[in-house]
Design a protein around this motif. Structure first.
Motif, PDB file in Angstrom:
ATOM      1  N   VAL A   1      -5.305   6.486  10.918  1.00  0.00           N
ATOM      2  CA  VAL A   1      -4.157   6.048  11.709  1.00  0.00           C
ATOM      3  C   VAL A   1      -3.045   5.480  10.829  1.00  0.00           C
ATOM      4  O   VAL A   1      -1.945   5.227  11.326  1.00  0.00           O
ATOM      5  CB  VAL A   1      -4.571   4.997  12.770  1.00  0.00           C
ATOM      6  CG1 VAL A   1      -5.506   5.620  13.790  1.00  0.00           C
ATOM      7  CG2 VAL A   1      -5.222   3.778  12.142  1.00  0.00           C
ATOM      8  N   ALA A   2      -3.314   5.286   9.548  1.00  0.00           N
ATOM      9  CA  ALA A   2      -2.280   4.827   8.617  1.00  0.00           C
ATOM     10  C   ALA A   2      -2.690   5.204   7.209  1.00  0.00           C
ATOM     11  O   ALA A   2      -3.866   5.143   6.855  1.00  0.00           O
ATOM     12  CB  ALA A   2      -2.070   3.321   8.718  1.00  0.00           C
ATOM     13  N   ASP A   3      -1.703   5.595   6.401  1.00  0.00           N
ATOM     14  CA  ASP A   3      -1.964   5.990   5.017  1.00  0.00           C
ATOM     15  C   ASP A   3      -0.696   5.763   4.208  1.00  0.00           C
ATOM     16  O   ASP A   3       0.310   6.418   4.424  1.00  0.00           O
ATOM     17  CB  ASP A   3      -2.384   7.466   4.961  1.00  0.00           C
ATOM     18  CG  ASP A   3      -2.750   7.923   3.551  1.00  0.00           C
ATOM     19  OD1 ASP A   3      -2.568   7.140   2.594  1.00  0.00           O
ATOM     20  OD2 ASP A   3      -3.235   9.057   3.412  1.00  0.00           O
ATOM     21  N   GLY A   4      -0.741   4.803   3.290  1.00  0.00           N
ATOM     22  CA  GLY A   4       0.431   4.523   2.468  1.00  0.00           C
ATOM     23  C   GLY A   4       0.257   3.218   1.721  1.00  0.00           C
ATOM     24  O   GLY A   4      -0.767   2.544   1.840  1.00  0.00           O
ATOM     25  N   SER A   5       1.261   2.857   0.946  1.00  0.00           N
ATOM     26  CA  SER A   5       1.232   1.562   0.276  1.00  0.00           C
ATOM     27  C   SER A   5       1.431   0.460   1.314  1.00  0.00           C
ATOM     28  O   SER A   5       1.868   0.722   2.445  1.00  0.00           O
ATOM     29  CB  SER A   5       2.331   1.477  -0.782  1.00  0.00           C
ATOM     30  OG  SER A   5       3.606   1.459  -0.154  1.00  0.00           O
ATOM     31  N   PHE A   6       1.131  -0.768   0.930  1.00  0.00           N
ATOM     32  CA  PHE A   6       1.315  -1.884   1.867  1.00  0.00           C
ATOM     33  C   PHE A   6       2.781  -1.984   2.281  1.00  0.00           C
ATOM     34  O   PHE A   6       3.089  -2.225   3.446  1.00  0.00           O
ATOM     35  CB  PHE A   6       0.837  -3.188   1.238  1.00  0.00           C
ATOM     36  CG  PHE A   6       1.103  -4.398   2.087  1.00  0.00           C
ATOM     37  CD1 PHE A   6       0.563  -4.506   3.364  1.00  0.00           C
ATOM     38  CD2 PHE A   6       1.910  -5.426   1.624  1.00  0.00           C
ATOM     39  CE1 PHE A   6       0.826  -5.623   4.164  1.00  0.00           C
ATOM     40  CE2 PHE A   6       2.166  -6.545   2.404  1.00  0.00           C
ATOM     41  CZ  PHE A   6       1.626  -6.639   3.681  1.00  0.00           C
ATOM     42  N   GLU A   7       3.687  -1.789   1.336  1.00  0.00           N
ATOM     43  CA  GLU A   7       5.117  -1.856   1.651  1.00  0.00           C
ATOM     44  C   GLU A   7       5.505  -0.778   2.653  1.00  0.00           C
ATOM     45  O   GLU A   7       6.285  -1.029   3.576  1.00  0.00           O
ATOM     46  CB  GLU A   7       5.940  -1.710   0.365  1.00  0.00           C
ATOM     47  CG  GLU A   7       5.757  -2.849  -0.637  1.00  0.00           C
ATOM     48  CD  GLU A   7       6.105  -4.205  -0.049  1.00  0.00           C
ATOM     49  OE1 GLU A   7       7.067  -4.281   0.749  1.00  0.00           O
ATOM     50  OE2 GLU A   7       5.403  -5.186  -0.355  1.00  0.00           O
ATOM     51  N   GLU A   8       4.938   0.423   2.498  1.00  0.00           N
ATOM     52  CA  GLU A   8       5.239   1.504   3.442  1.00  0.00           C
ATOM     53  C   GLU A   8       4.688   1.192   4.832  1.00  0.00           C
ATOM     54  O   GLU A   8       5.345   1.464   5.842  1.00  0.00           O
ATOM     55  CB  GLU A   8       4.657   2.821   2.919  1.00  0.00           C
ATOM     56  CG  GLU A   8       5.390   3.359   1.700  1.00  0.00           C
ATOM     57  CD  GLU A   8       4.676   4.522   1.048  1.00  0.00           C
ATOM     58  OE1 GLU A   8       5.339   5.286   0.316  1.00  0.00           O
ATOM     59  OE2 GLU A   8       3.453   4.669   1.248  1.00  0.00           O
ATOM     60  N   LEU A   9       3.498   0.612   4.879  1.00  0.00           N
ATOM     61  CA  LEU A   9       2.923   0.263   6.181  1.00  0.00           C
ATOM     62  C   LEU A   9       3.736  -0.818   6.868  1.00  0.00           C
ATOM     63  O   LEU A   9       3.904  -0.810   8.091  1.00  0.00           O
ATOM     64  CB  LEU A   9       1.472  -0.194   6.021  1.00  0.00           C
ATOM     65  CG  LEU A   9       0.468   0.831   5.480  1.00  0.00           C
ATOM     66  CD1 LEU A   9      -0.959   0.296   5.601  1.00  0.00           C
ATOM     67  CD2 LEU A   9       0.582   2.152   6.206  1.00  0.00           C
ATOM     68  N   LYS A  10       4.254  -1.765   6.084  1.00  0.00           N
ATOM     69  CA  LYS A  10       5.095  -2.821   6.667  1.00  0.00           C
ATOM     70  C   LYS A  10       6.367  -2.235   7.263  1.00  0.00           C
ATOM     71  O   LYS A  10       6.832  -2.677   8.310  1.00  0.00           O
ATOM     72  CB  LYS A  10       5.455  -3.857   5.598  1.00  0.00           C
ATOM     73  CG  LYS A  10       4.393  -4.908   5.383  1.00  0.00           C
ATOM     74  CD  LYS A  10       4.943  -6.211   4.817  1.00  0.00           C
ATOM     75  CE  LYS A  10       5.642  -5.997   3.489  1.00  0.00           C
ATOM     76  NZ  LYS A  10       6.080  -7.301   2.899  1.00  0.00           N
ATOM     77  N   GLU A  11       6.952  -1.243   6.591  1.00  0.00           N
ATOM     78  CA  GLU A  11       8.182  -0.621   7.086  1.00  0.00           C
ATOM     79  C   GLU A  11       7.942   0.138   8.391  1.00  0.00           C
ATOM     80  O   GLU A  11       8.821   0.226   9.244  1.00  0.00           O
ATOM     81  CB  GLU A  11       8.748   0.337   6.033  1.00  0.00           C
ATOM     82  CG  GLU A  11       9.306  -0.368   4.799  1.00  0.00           C
ATOM     83  CD  GLU A  11       9.773   0.614   3.747  1.00  0.00           C
ATOM     84  OE1 GLU A  11       9.724   1.843   4.016  1.00  0.00           O
ATOM     85  OE2 GLU A  11      10.177   0.172   2.653  1.00  0.00           O
ATOM     86  N   GLN A  12       6.726   0.684   8.538  1.00  0.00           N
ATOM     87  CA  GLN A  12       6.421   1.515   9.707  1.00  0.00           C
ATOM     88  C   GLN A  12       5.944   0.713  10.910  1.00  0.00           C
ATOM     89  O   GLN A  12       5.854   1.245  12.016  1.00  0.00           O
ATOM     90  CB  GLN A  12       5.339   2.546   9.332  1.00  0.00           C
ATOM     91  CG  GLN A  12       5.775   3.525   8.254  1.00  0.00           C
ATOM     92  CD  GLN A  12       4.607   4.309   7.679  1.00  0.00           C
ATOM     93  OE1 GLN A  12       3.517   4.323   8.232  1.00  0.00           O
ATOM     94  NE2 GLN A  12       4.837   4.967   6.551  1.00  0.00           N
TER      95      GLN A  12
END
Length: 247
Positions: A203-214
């Motif tokens: 359900v989510a895949d990315g860096s922590f910064e990318e997850l925060k943006e999404q």
């Protein structure tokens, strides 16, 4: 992958690169352990294809396992063995010469402050000491791919700092690390890529910064709760405490 007709994994699709520290997280029963056990060759009967080091693991060959280290969440150590006997046993399973295993094991245990219990039986070890032995056993053969499930369990604060730095340096040297934990704060800090699975799906895949943006939440724990649909923690806690306080 399904067990007794119940789907455990649903179309998991990911590519992992050298040098990545993957924070592989999800609620209990989400499919984390199943994914790892498939990659370790411990579970069969899945559909799809799994390639490790460029080779399809369904071909029955086990050579790739020599390049893998693994620390399970719960591990059964041979309590009647001494630390050096256990580490020698593990090292030789990976094809290492006994003299090299003993020399490396002794030096690595020394770095964890365990030199005085080198010849002591594992039955006398505390949980933290046993965890250090497990970590050493997973790294003795210098693996290229490391699977760690709650690797910091039982470790004191200083040891946690050491292990986190070890993982960072291994990744910098091109080692790939799958790190699974329920301690979101640690996952957030050490991972350069976070994969969150829920009900067998990514359900989510990315860096922590990318997850925060999404997502609208701030910390990884809050993002985790948002994506897994869990918002009842305060209500459950209040009910729990009220029951505790009943006379």
């Amino acid at each position: 992958m399904s067990f007794d007709g119940k789907m455990a994994l649903r179309a998991i699709n990911l590519e992992v690169l050298k040098g990545q520290i993957i924070g592989y997280i999800g609620p209990n029963g989400a499919g984390k352990s199943t994914t790892v056990k498939i990659m370790l060759g411990l579970v069969s009967g899945y559909s799809g294809k799994v390639s490790i080091f460029g080779n399809d693991i369904s071909d029955g060959k086990v050579d790739y396992k020599r390049r893998i280290g693994y620390v399970p969440e719960t591990a059964e150590l041979y309590d009647n063995l001494t630390a050096i006997e256990y580490l020698s046993f593990v090292g030789e399973l990976y094809g290492m010469e006994s003299e090299l295993v003993e020399a490396k094991a002794k030096r690595l245990m020394g770095k964890f402050g365990l030199e005085e219990v080198f010849h002591s039986r594992l039955s006398s070890f505390s949980k933290g000491m046993r965890q250090k032995v497990l970590l050493i056993s997973s790294l003795l053969h210098n693996p290229d791919l490391l699977f760690l499930d709650e690797p910091l369990s039982g470790l004191d604060a200083n040891s946690v700092m050491v292990v986190k730095e070890i993982l960072a340096q291994l990744a910098a040297q091109g080692k790939t690390i799958f790190y699974s934990s329920h301690i979101m704060e640690v996952v957030e800090k050490i991972s350069n890529r976070i994969i969150l699975i829920s009900e067998g799906r990514i359900v989510a895949d990315g860096s922590f910064e990318e997850l925060k943006e999404q997502n609208t939440e701030g910390t990884l724990e809050e993002i985790f709760n948002q994506l897994t649909g869990f918002h009842q923690h305060r209500e459950i806690a209040e009910d729990f405490v009220s029951i505790v306080q009943e006379v």
